[in-house]
Design a protein around this motif. Structure first.
Motif: not given
Ligand SMILES: [Zn+2]
Length: 338
Positions: A91-114
């Motif tokens: 994404x940074x190669x075609x739109x470097x103006x955005x804020x992209x947060x990359x989360x390498x995670x499995x969405x689980x009840x313990x982390x979904x709120x965060x």
């Protein structure tokens, strides 16, 4: 780049306009899963100027992904780059103006709120019902809109969920489909169908973000691009006896009875351990006598015939070469820790 240039063709479209574009640029959207649907969604929304994207994915890029996962290339697969990281880089190669947060995670009840906190809209691009019910619980609880979408073979389906207003996922599907469920791993997938579903989802997302709520589709839409069948089921009202949006029971969010080890398709098992931070350098030396080990900043891969283990920095692992949970658990215990 002035926004007048970059987004000029979109601003010309009366449904968006200059005010709509400003709203997009200040919007916060989470994309859950970054396989084929997530890639297409992320590309469309990043090019459209959705200002803050959270991209969440638990997996890494493999050669078999390249047929349909349009944000990735051969170098990403060769590096086994986590999909969220590869997506952010692309994404940074075609739109470097955005804020992209990359989360390498499995969405689980313990982390979904965060992980989903701060997102005003959640887009489903996962491949499993368990995560979708979890997202449905979370979004209904927090009165946050989300969009369900799925594609397999030549079939696509999608539903917009506006909590308190339209039907939620549990209103339409009170229980997850039982028994053998078709997946891309068993039934294949046409890349065009994924893009079709993702395009519909992205358009509905943009309507919501620019405030065109009256234009949002209020049906469960499904289609088969091969047979040309098409159907819409009314979803404008919640089902009165829905346990989720009616009785406000959120069992998925409570994480009741969730296993710590699950099958994740493709002849592999996932171990969800998250509280075992791993030093890749040290693990590399420990595993080297037992097989081939390779690591970069994001993943460590260990080949111990006939298995392939991929470890993430937080201790999560995907073990390929088996669907036997006991085998996976014992490999993990032997080489990573019990
Ligand atoms: Zn409901």
């Amino acid at each position: 780049m002035p926004i007048e240039d970059r987004y000029s063709r979109q601003v010309l479209f009366p449904g968006v306009g200059a005010e709509g574009q400003r709203r997009l640029l200040s919007s916060r959207v989470a994309i859950v899963g970054c396989g084929a649907t997530g890639s297409a969604l992320a590309a469309l929304l990043a090019r459209a100027g959705v200002g803050h994207l959270t991209i969440l994915d638990r997996d890494y890029v493999e050669p078999s992904n390249l047929q349909r996962q349009s944000l990735f290339d051969e170098a990403d697969a060769a590096e086994s780059l986590p999909k969220a990281i590869a997506a952010r880089r692309k994404i940074a190669t075609f739109n470097s103006e955005l804020e992209v947060r990359a989360e390498v995670a499995d969405l689980r009840p313990e982390n979904i709120e965060e992980l989903l906190d701060g997102s005003q809209l959640v887009l489903d691009a996962t491949d499993n019902f368990e995560t979708r019910y979890l997202v449905n619980d979370y979004c209904v609880k927090h009165a946050r809109p989300w969009i369900y979408a799925a594609a397999v073979a030549s079939y696509g389906v999608t539903l917009n969920i506006l909590p308190g207003e339209t039907a939620c996922l549990s209103c339409i599907f009170p229980a997850a489909p039982q028994g053998t469920v078709e997946t891309c791993d068993t039934s294949g997938i046409l890349n065009s169908v994924v893009n079709q579903v993702a395009s519909i989802e992205a358009t509905e997302c943009i309507k919501l973000l620019v405030g065109a709520r009256d234009r949002v589709r209020r049906t469960l839409l499904s289609f088969d691009a091969w047979s040309n069948e098409h159907s819409e089921i009314a979803a404008a009202r919640p089902r009165p006896d829905c346990p989720t949006c009616g009785a406000r029971q959120f069992p998925y969010l409570a994480g009741e009875g969730r296993p710590h080890i699950t099958l994740c398709g493709r002849d592999s098992v996932q171990i969800h351990e998250r509280r075992r931070p791993i030093d890749f350098g040290e693990m590399n030396s420990r595993l080297a006598p037992h097989g081939v080990v390779k690591h970069n900043q994001f993943v460590l891969k260990f080949w111990h015939e006939p298995y392939e283990m991929t470890l993430f920095p937080d201790g999560r692992a995907i073990i390929k070469g088996t669907t036997d949970v006991a085998v996976a658990r014992s490999l993990y215990a032997r080489y990573v820790g019990s």
